[in-house]
Motif scaffolding. Sequence first.
Motif, short mmCIF file in Angstrom:
data_model
loop_
_atom_site.label_atom_id
_atom_site.label_comp_id
_atom_site.label_asym_id
_atom_site.label_seq_id
_atom_site.Cartn_x
_atom_site.Cartn_y
_atom_site.Cartn_z
N VAL A 3 -8.42 7.91 10.38
CA VAL A 3 -9.50 7.76 9.34
C VAL A 3 -9.28 5.87 9.58
N ARG A 4 -10.54 5.04 9.44
CA ARG A 4 -10.65 3.41 10.02
C ARG A 4 -10.70 3.07 8.54
N ASN A 5 -10.36 2.51 7.60
CA ASN A 5 -11.04 1.42 7.13
C ASN A 5 -11.86 0.99 6.97
N THR A 6 -12.77 1.13 6.88
CA THR A 6 -14.33 0.51 6.77
C THR A 6 -14.72 -0.33 6.14
N SER A 7 -13.72 -0.60 4.69
CA SER A 7 -14.24 -2.03 3.89
C SER A 7 -13.72 -2.97 3.80
N VAL A 93 -1.50 3.51 -3.86
CA VAL A 93 -3.05 4.29 -4.03
C VAL A 93 -3.63 3.41 -3.09
N ILE A 94 -4.21 2.70 -3.20
CA ILE A 94 -4.99 1.66 -3.05
C ILE A 94 -4.69 0.93 -1.63
N ASP A 95 -3.90 0.46 -1.38
CA ASP A 95 -4.08 -0.75 -0.64
C ASP A 95 -2.22 0.29 0.30
N GLY A 96 -2.09 1.24 0.11
CA GLY A 96 -0.81 1.58 0.88
C GLY A 96 0.54 1.17 0.50
N VAL A 97 0.07 0.02 -0.05
CA VAL A 97 2.30 -0.27 -0.23
C VAL A 97 1.90 -0.90 -1.65
N PRO A 98 3.04 -0.79 -2.60
CA PRO A 98 2.68 -1.30 -3.81
C PRO A 98 2.40 -2.97 -4.14
N CYS A 99 2.30 -3.52 -5.25
CA CYS A 99 1.27 -5.29 -5.20
C CYS A 99 3.41 -5.81 -5.20
N THR A 100 4.41 -5.27 -5.30
CA THR A 100 4.99 -6.36 -4.86
C THR A 100 5.97 -6.09 -4.03
N LYS A 108 3.53 4.31 3.33
CA LYS A 108 4.70 5.78 3.98
C LYS A 108 3.04 5.99 4.03
N LEU A 109 3.69 6.98 4.88
CA LEU A 109 2.38 8.41 5.94
C LEU A 109 1.28 8.21 4.78
N GLU A 110 1.96 8.69 3.65
CA GLU A 110 0.87 10.34 2.44
C GLU A 110 -0.18 9.06 2.06
N TYR A 111 0.13 7.52 2.21
CA TYR A 111 -0.37 6.48 1.16
C TYR A 111 -0.61 6.00 2.08
N ASP A 112 -0.98 5.93 3.72
CA ASP A 112 -1.15 4.52 4.75
C ASP A 112 -3.49 4.86 4.73
N PRO A 113 -3.80 4.41 4.23
CA PRO A 113 -5.14 3.95 4.45
C PRO A 113 -5.85 3.97 5.81
N GLN A 114 -4.90 3.81 6.49
CA GLN A 114 -5.52 4.50 8.02
C GLN A 114 -5.59 6.04 8.47
N ARG A 115 -4.61 6.37 8.02
CA ARG A 115 -4.67 8.06 8.08
C ARG A 115 -5.10 9.06 7.13
N THR A 117 -7.14 9.52 3.69
CA THR A 117 -8.76 9.54 2.42
C THR A 117 -8.02 8.75 1.31
N LEU A 118 -9.08 8.24 0.86
CA LEU A 118 -8.86 8.17 -1.13
C LEU A 118 -7.77 9.43 -2.19
N HIS A 119 -9.14 10.27 -1.59
CA HIS A 119 -8.90 11.31 -2.53
C HIS A 119 -7.14 12.22 -2.35
N GLU A 120 -7.15 12.22 -1.31
CA GLU A 120 -5.62 12.22 -0.26
C GLU A 120 -4.31 11.80 -1.30
N ARG A 121 -4.34 10.21 -0.97
CA ARG A 121 -3.91 9.21 -1.31
C ARG A 121 -3.68 9.77 -3.21
N GLU A 122 -4.65 9.73 -3.57
CA GLU A 122 -4.08 9.93 -5.33
C GLU A 122 -3.53 11.53 -5.18
N LYS A 123 -4.18 12.68 -4.59
CA LYS A 123 -3.25 13.38 -4.82
C LYS A 123 -1.88 13.57 -4.48
N SER A 124 -1.46 12.64 -3.47
CA SER A 124 0.15 12.41 -2.87
C SER A 124 1.24 12.18 -4.10
#
Length: 711
Positions: A3-7, A93-100, A108-115, A117-124
């Motif tokens: 899934v591509r990040n289109t924002s 959850v938003i970017d795939g990596v922590p701000c620091t 990580k695979l479960e937080y990758d915005p390219q792979r 969705t936002l709902h899946e990342r929040e659930k992870s």
Amino acid sequence: MSVRNTSLRLRDTLRLGTQTWSVGAIHDGTVHLTAPGRASMTITVSALLGDPTFEVVGDRRARGPLGGTALFDGLPEPVQKRARWWEQHVTEVIDGVPCTASPGTPAKLEYDPQRRTLHEREKSKHEELTGAGETLSLRTVKRMRRDYERDGLLGLADKRFVPTRPVAGRADPRVVDALREVLAQNTHQSSGTVMRLEREVRAVLERTHGPGAVPMPSESTFRRLLKRLAEGRHATGSARTRRTLAQQPDRMFGAVAPVRPGELVEVDSTPLDVAVVLADGFVGRVELTAMVDVATRTIAAAVLRPTTKAVDAALLLARAMTPEPMRPGWPQAISMAHSVLPFQAMRSIDQRLEGAAARPVIVPETVVYDHGKVYLSTAFRNACRTLGITLQPAHPDTPTDKPHVERTLQSVGTLFAQHVAGYLGSSVERRGKNAEAAAAFSLVELQDLLDEWIVTGWQNRPHDGLRDPLSPGQLLTPNEKYAALLQVAGYIPVPLSQDDFVELLPAQTRKINSYGVKIDHRVYDAPELNPLRGQRSGVSAFNDLWEVHYDPYDITRVWLRNHHATEREWITLWWRHLNAAPVPFGQDAWNAARQIAAQRGDGTPSQEKITALVDDILTRASTPPERAAATRGSGRRRTSSSRKEQRVAARTSAASEVRGNDPVIPKTPRPEPAEPAPPAPELEDTADDDSLAEVIPLGVFDPHEEAKHWW
């Protein structure tokens, strides 16, 4: 699934085809792309997202909204630590990596915005946190993510420590409305306690909604609610402060920025909190009337009077436009020649500045005044009209229309009055024990001290309202500001002549009789009236009467305008009984003497009787304490005067002394009394063998010589 990040966001780096671009602007459905060394390009959002080669590259981090940093820094340390812990997980959850995380850190695979969705990342993230022992729901993760995107780091803080509740809290709105109504009514009432306000709120609720319909909060809750709604209103404090705060405008304050000295001048009067010895030990307060130039904050003139009259306000204008002369005992360091004022340039234009003190000469253009009787008088208006001054009345009960003079009068109390012997404090609660019995200055001495303090202290004191706009940290003094503005506005003197001074006095219209002019049962005459006796003035506006100007503080003379002269001419008329009462006294003393005579049943008193009564009041009020003590020791009982008689005599005596120092008073010679007769032989005082009666020489009346002259 990929899934591509289109924002899209500003400054994002994206790849389009084989080239890399940076998002410079997004507007109205179009994206402006820039790249170093290449021409910029504009493409629609739909075309950009539909291109199969489009992808966002580089490190994209969540950007929370700016602001709230100072509020977040004020939160407790545990609350801040917990919010930063949430920030690590929410940004993952938003970017795939922590701000620091370091730039280039793979997601990580479960937080990758390219792979994912936002709902899946929040659930992870929910599964990760609950697995680590945190007790929370998936809804909490979603809420924290939305709060971070809306409020940034502050949105992740514990809401119990962030002041987001309304001012009234969870109180009943009907109670809040009733309390606001009571506070509005309490503005002009005498100060009371919280118990009274609570009772009035209960009465308003019963009158509006019926008995028992709205429950009253507990006493502690009511006190907390009152503290919030009445913040800064002094609901149970000083009634004067409460009224003053209520008079402030409920809108943005306007501002007037004059750029010339005298362009805008404010005038006001206030009681001075200093005990002053007026006469014969009578101690009382005096009124301070001051004129302040807004552009330079210069106190152009300040006078002390027992009671401010219209002539005082008119003379205030003359003092503002007259240089302050150096007085004996003043150091040369406070002269205008040794000050920051451009003395040499100003003296070449105005020779009056020779030997003047370092107080600028202010020529008012517009005077802002309140609705006091002094400033609504004909004398003050005539003075302003004669001098070409525009009058600007302030709104009723709006002290903010002339805030500069209001604050200056307060500064005189804190910077000058409180250091003077006889200071009484601004209120009874601030007054010392037996403050009225302390040593005090006379009115003349206090006026001299005030004038010297204005020249020495106020005019050379840095003023917070005179900051340099280009260097806000630098404060200017009134004299420095005057010198700076003088280079732009220039200096045009308006010297006052003796005729100008007479114009400032109040006026009446009278008929010239064969015996002279009568004002308030006093007869004034002069030889210059001989060709005008019994004639009409020819001024229809005065009903053919003559214009006469008088000084309420010195009734020994008046000035009559000669309307038959081709040029402006004033004739000085002297009181016929001046030789019988050598001490000048004022209108108050004259009226008081007439009242005393009326109370004694004398009917309409003659001039001689009124003169004798006035002389008696002044004698009893001006007797020095040493002489009074000697009188009591010799066995004589001194008749006690009433407080009203003392006040009248004190005002008259003090005003006469101050009037003698006015630099613009015309120096018209008074008529010489008749030659004194030889002193009478000394008589033995039967009441006290050791003291002799005081002999007062009187002029000899020769009827034969008097018959040769007409009145």
